[in-house]
Write a protein that holds these residues in place. Structure first.
Motif, mmCIF file in Angstrom:
data_model
loop_
_atom_site.group_PDB
_atom_site.id
_atom_site.type_symbol
_atom_site.label_atom_id
_atom_site.label_comp_id
_atom_site.label_asym_id
_atom_site.label_seq_id
_atom_site.Cartn_x
_atom_site.Cartn_y
_atom_site.Cartn_z
ATOM 1 N N VAL A 152 61.783 53.488 -46.003
ATOM 2 C CA VAL A 152 60.516 54.221 -46.011
ATOM 3 C C VAL A 152 60.770 55.729 -46.048
ATOM 4 N N GLN A 153 61.743 56.194 -45.297
ATOM 5 C CA GLN A 153 62.065 57.624 -45.319
ATOM 6 C C GLN A 153 62.518 58.063 -46.707
ATOM 7 N N ASN A 154 63.332 57.240 -47.352
ATOM 8 C CA ASN A 154 63.760 57.551 -48.717
ATOM 9 C C ASN A 154 62.558 57.640 -49.657
ATOM 10 N N LEU A 177 52.433 55.060 -50.960
ATOM 11 C CA LEU A 177 53.506 54.225 -50.450
ATOM 12 C C LEU A 177 52.926 52.857 -50.115
ATOM 13 N N THR A 178 53.481 51.823 -50.728
ATOM 14 C CA THR A 178 53.027 50.459 -50.480
ATOM 15 C C THR A 178 54.144 49.668 -49.830
ATOM 16 N N LEU A 179 53.832 49.048 -48.692
ATOM 17 C CA LEU A 179 54.776 48.163 -48.012
ATOM 18 C C LEU A 179 54.262 46.739 -48.174
ATOM 19 N N ARG A 180 55.075 45.905 -48.793
ATOM 20 C CA ARG A 180 54.661 44.539 -49.114
ATOM 21 C C ARG A 180 55.631 43.552 -48.473
ATOM 22 N N ALA A 181 55.117 42.555 -47.778
ATOM 23 C CA ALA A 181 55.959 41.525 -47.153
ATOM 24 C C ALA A 181 55.519 40.156 -47.653
ATOM 25 N N VAL A 196 59.400 48.140 -50.528
ATOM 26 C CA VAL A 196 58.936 49.505 -50.275
ATOM 27 C C VAL A 196 58.728 50.151 -51.637
ATOM 28 N N CYS A 197 57.462 50.410 -51.977
ATOM 29 C CA CYS A 197 57.123 50.900 -53.313
ATOM 30 C C CYS A 197 56.578 52.321 -53.209
ATOM 31 N N ASP A 198 57.122 53.237 -53.974
ATOM 32 C CA ASP A 198 56.623 54.612 -53.964
ATOM 33 C C ASP A 198 56.208 55.035 -55.364
ATOM 34 N N THR A 245 59.590 53.948 -57.608
ATOM 35 C CA THR A 245 60.711 53.077 -57.260
ATOM 36 C C THR A 245 60.229 51.954 -56.347
ATOM 37 N N VAL A 246 60.797 50.782 -56.553
ATOM 38 C CA VAL A 246 60.560 49.643 -55.661
ATOM 39 C C VAL A 246 61.914 49.206 -55.113
#
Length: 207
Positions: A105-107, A118-122, A133-135, A190-191
């Motif tokens: 996430v920091q990256n 920023l999308t966090l998908r689980a 982690v998608c930005d 980036t993903v």
């Protein structure tokens, strides 16, 4: 890469005299530094995982709470996407997995210096899990893609970043029977996907 180019130079018979001698010295020093780095990394190896039942949805939310001030300051819009059932406990080392998610996430935030999404998908993948982690940042240049997991490789300027983050993330993921995968398009984003298998299953498969 540097050592490879020096080998090509030394293979050129037209290279002679003082220039060859200095090139041989450089090649020797690079080999010495490579050995030192390998020894250094062996000392930094991540301890063996200590498994416990972990709700990865709750773990992702905990990381978000830690980074919420940073996301606000950097004008990053957060989106969470949890597949149904992903909260079912997974046997993993909670602290190590949290370290990986935090680093990824920091990256992603660093890749969006002017803000973005920023999308966090689980999701569930068989008995395991995948956390993406998608930005919407600048992406990774094609010439850097094959080096991003190499220790000490970093594209962050100004002395920021040790270049060890992704290498350690991949080491932790593989200790959990999974991996860290990266897909990027310059100018689009980036993903990075962390995959994990139940730690007991990962260990039994290695036996």
């Amino acid at each position: 890469s540097v050592a490879g180019h020096l080998d090509l130079m030394l293979a050129d018979e037209s290279l002679g005299g003082d220039l060859r001698r200095r090139t041989e010295i450089i090649a020797g020093e690079i080999e010495r530094l490579s050995l030192l780095i390998r020894r250094y990394l062996r000392r930094l190896r991540t301890p063996d995982p200590e498994p416990s039942p972990t709700d990865l949805r709750a773990l992702v939310r905990a990381v978000v709470r830690v980074l919420e001030p940073v996301l606000t300051r950097r004008r990053v819009k957060l989106e969470l996407d949890f597949e149904e059932g992903v909260e079912a406990p997974l046997a993993c080392d909670r602290d190590q997995v949290e370290q990986v998610i935090l680093n990824l996430v920091q990256n992603a935030v660093d890749a969006m210096p002017r803000g973005g999404t920023l999308t966090l998908r689980a999701t569930r993948v068989g008995d395991g899990r995948a956390i993406s982690v998608c930005d919407s940042g600048r992406g990774v240049a094609p010439e850097h893609m094959e080096h991003v997991f190499e220790p000490f490789f970093t594209t962050k300027g100004g002395g920021r970043g040790s270049g060890l983050g992704l290498a350690i993330c991949r080491e932790i993921a593989r200790a959990h029977g999974g991996d860290v995968l990266l897909d990027s398009q310059p100018g689009v984003g980036t993903v990075v996907t962390l995959t994990l298998e139940p730690l007991v299953a990962a260990r039994s498969s290695d036996a």
